[in-house]
Design a protein around this motif. Structure first.
Motif, PDB file in Angstrom:
ATOM      1  N   LEU A  73       1.242   9.258   4.276  1.00 51.09           N
ATOM      2  CA  LEU A  73       1.331   8.814   2.891  1.00 51.09           C
ATOM      3  C   LEU A  73       1.943   7.419   2.775  1.00 51.09           C
ATOM      4  N   MET A  74       3.021   7.179   3.519  1.00 50.77           N
ATOM      5  CA  MET A  74       3.716   5.892   3.397  1.00 50.77           C
ATOM      6  C   MET A  74       3.032   4.783   4.186  1.00 50.77           C
ATOM      7  N   CYS A  75       2.761   5.016   5.468  1.00 53.70           N
ATOM      8  CA  CYS A  75       2.261   3.942   6.332  1.00 53.70           C
ATOM      9  C   CYS A  75       0.807   3.599   6.039  1.00 53.70           C
ATOM     10  N   LEU A  76      -0.027   4.610   5.913  1.00 50.97           N
ATOM     11  CA  LEU A  76      -1.436   4.344   5.618  1.00 50.97           C
ATOM     12  C   LEU A  76      -1.686   4.232   4.119  1.00 50.97           C
ATOM     13  N   GLY A  77      -1.218   5.232   3.385  1.00 48.96           N
ATOM     14  CA  GLY A  77      -1.489   5.277   1.957  1.00 48.96           C
ATOM     15  C   GLY A  77      -0.829   4.166   1.169  1.00 48.96           C
ATOM     16  N   TYR A  78       0.449   3.934   1.411  1.00 48.27           N
ATOM     17  CA  TYR A  78       1.161   2.915   0.634  1.00 48.27           C
ATOM     18  C   TYR A  78       1.090   1.551   1.301  1.00 48.27           C
ATOM     19  N   TYR A  79       1.680   1.418   2.485  1.00 52.78           N
ATOM     20  CA  TYR A  79       1.738   0.102   3.128  1.00 52.78           C
ATOM     21  C   TYR A  79       0.352  -0.416   3.498  1.00 52.78           C
ATOM     22  N   GLY A  80      -0.439   0.411   4.150  1.00 53.37           N
ATOM     23  CA  GLY A  80      -1.761  -0.025   4.583  1.00 53.37           C
ATOM     24  C   GLY A  80      -2.667  -0.379   3.416  1.00 53.37           C
ATOM     25  N   LEU A  81      -2.748   0.511   2.441  1.00 51.14           N
ATOM     26  CA  LEU A  81      -3.627   0.270   1.300  1.00 51.14           C
ATOM     27  C   LEU A  81      -3.153  -0.917   0.466  1.00 51.14           C
ATOM     28  N   SER A  82      -1.852  -1.026   0.234  1.00 47.15           N
ATOM     29  CA  SER A  82      -1.368  -2.147  -0.578  1.00 47.15           C
ATOM     30  C   SER A  82      -1.602  -3.485   0.122  1.00 47.15           C
ATOM     31  N   THR A  83      -1.491  -3.520   1.447  1.00 56.10           N
ATOM     32  CA  THR A  83      -1.769  -4.759   2.178  1.00 56.10           C
ATOM     33  C   THR A  83      -3.267  -5.054   2.161  1.00 56.10           C
ATOM     34  N   PHE A  84      -4.099  -4.036   2.309  1.00 56.74           N
ATOM     35  CA  PHE A  84      -5.549  -4.213   2.241  1.00 56.74           C
ATOM     36  C   PHE A  84      -5.969  -4.787   0.886  1.00 56.74           C
ATOM     37  N   VAL A  85      -5.369  -4.276  -0.179  1.00 55.39           N
ATOM     38  CA  VAL A  85      -5.729  -4.681  -1.538  1.00 55.39           C
ATOM     39  C   VAL A  85      -5.357  -6.141  -1.814  1.00 55.39           C
ATOM     40  N   MET A  86      -4.387  -6.649  -1.084  1.00 50.54           N
ATOM     41  CA  MET A  86      -3.956  -8.030  -1.307  1.00 50.54           C
ATOM     42  C   MET A  86      -5.102  -9.026  -1.098  1.00 50.54           C
ATOM     43  N   GLN A  87      -6.176  -8.608  -0.458  1.00 48.87           N
ATOM     44  CA  GLN A  87      -7.342  -9.466  -0.289  1.00 48.87           C
ATOM     45  C   GLN A  87      -8.073  -9.693  -1.608  1.00 48.87           C
ATOM     46  N   PHE A  88      -7.877  -8.798  -2.570  1.00 44.98           N
ATOM     47  CA  PHE A  88      -8.646  -8.824  -3.810  1.00 44.98           C
ATOM     48  C   PHE A  88      -7.817  -9.146  -5.048  1.00 44.98           C
ATOM     49  N   VAL A  89      -6.508  -8.946  -4.955  1.00 43.32           N
ATOM     50  CA  VAL A  89      -5.636  -9.073  -6.124  1.00 43.32           C
ATOM     51  C   VAL A  89      -4.506 -10.040  -5.774  1.00 43.32           C
ATOM     52  N   SER A  90      -4.023 -10.773  -6.761  1.00 43.11           N
ATOM     53  CA  SER A  90      -2.931 -11.710  -6.519  1.00 43.11           C
ATOM     54  C   SER A  90      -1.664 -10.963  -6.112  1.00 43.11           C
ATOM     55  N   SER A  91      -0.786 -11.659  -5.404  1.00 44.56           N
ATOM     56  CA  SER A  91       0.453 -11.026  -4.945  1.00 44.56           C
ATOM     57  C   SER A  91       1.329 -10.623  -6.123  1.00 44.56           C
ATOM     58  N   GLY A  92       1.365 -11.424  -7.168  1.00 40.18           N
ATOM     59  CA  GLY A  92       2.184 -11.087  -8.341  1.00 40.18           C
ATOM     60  C   GLY A  92       1.709  -9.829  -9.033  1.00 40.18           C
ATOM     61  N   LEU A  93       0.400  -9.745  -9.253  1.00 43.46           N
ATOM     62  CA  LEU A  93      -0.165  -8.562  -9.903  1.00 43.46           C
ATOM     63  C   LEU A  93      -0.002  -7.330  -9.011  1.00 43.46           C
ATOM     64  N   SER A  94      -0.174  -7.508  -7.710  1.00 41.19           N
ATOM     65  CA  SER A  94       0.010  -6.386  -6.785  1.00 41.19           C
ATOM     66  C   SER A  94       1.416  -5.831  -6.870  1.00 41.19           C
ATOM     67  N   SER A  95       2.410  -6.719  -6.882  1.00 43.15           N
ATOM     68  CA  SER A  95       3.792  -6.245  -6.915  1.00 43.15           C
ATOM     69  C   SER A  95       4.096  -5.524  -8.223  1.00 43.15           C
ATOM     70  N   VAL A  96       3.521  -5.995  -9.318  1.00 44.62           N
ATOM     71  CA  VAL A  96       3.746  -5.326 -10.604  1.00 44.62           C
ATOM     72  C   VAL A  96       3.083  -3.952 -10.610  1.00 44.62           C
ATOM     73  N   LEU A  97       1.840  -3.887 -10.167  1.00 43.18           N
ATOM     74  CA  LEU A  97       1.102  -2.622 -10.236  1.00 43.18           C
ATOM     75  C   LEU A  97       1.634  -1.568  -9.282  1.00 43.18           C
ATOM     76  N   VAL A  98       2.056  -1.974  -8.079  1.00 45.27           N
ATOM     77  CA  VAL A  98       2.532  -0.964  -7.124  1.00 45.27           C
ATOM     78  C   VAL A  98       3.861  -0.364  -7.593  1.00 45.27           C
ATOM     79  N   TYR A  99       4.615  -1.125  -8.368  1.00 42.87           N
ATOM     80  CA  TYR A  99       5.877  -0.583  -8.866  1.00 42.87           C
ATOM     81  C   TYR A  99       5.690   0.253 -10.132  1.00 42.87           C
TER      82      TYR A  99
END
Length: 165
Positions: A73-99
């Protein structure tokens, strides 16, 4: 009280800024390799601390099942997926949405952890949900489902995995 407020502000800036190096790192390596290296580099000091403290390096056999679920859940689901998504979404928006994780976990916590949804919690949940809708809403309104909207949805899914963990 001032010390607490300053600490909260510092943590907010540090955690918020961590998304910028992730975005930069993706220019040099694939997202899952970046995540694996990030977690490995973070694990090394923990193993050193355990060795210095002379505590057991590995958990009991009975705990491995729970650890595998948590790690997935944490390594693949959270860390892996959130890093993968950074290719499509800005870092600022990513940080807001993941929180949005506290919004996501509030309902399951009510049922599974006996954390009752009080009036304050419900108010916070509603305000957070409105904020989330304001961020994602414009794309949904115009039905412009492109890579950015997919990225936004996936980063919220990463927050869901974090909440599950």
């Amino acid at each position: 009280m001032l010390k607490i407020i300053i600490s909260i502000i510092m943590v907010t800036f540090i955690w918020g800024y961590l998304w910028v190096p992730m975005k930069i790192g993706l220019n040099y390596m694939p997202p899952f390799l970046f995540t694996a290296l990030r977690l490995l580099i973070g694990a090394i000091p923990l193993f050193i601390v355990q060795a210095v403290r002379k505590t057991k390096l590995f958990p009991k056999k009975a705990d491995w099942g729970k650890l595998i679920i948590m790690s997935t859940l944490m390594c693949l689901g959270y860390y892996g997926l959130s890093t993968f998504v950074m290719q499509f979404v800005s870092s600022g928006l990513s940080s807001v949405l993941v929180y949005t994780m506290p919004i996501i976990i509030s309902v399951p916590a009510h049922y599974f952890l006996n954390e009752r949804l009080t009036a304050k919690k419900t108010t916070g949940f509603v305000i957070g949900a409105i904020g989330l809708f304001l961020i994602i809403g414009p794309q949904i309104k115009h039905l412009s489902f492109d890579r950015t909207v997919l990225g936004e949805d996936l980063i919220v899914l990463a927050a869901f995995f974090w909440a599950c963990a």
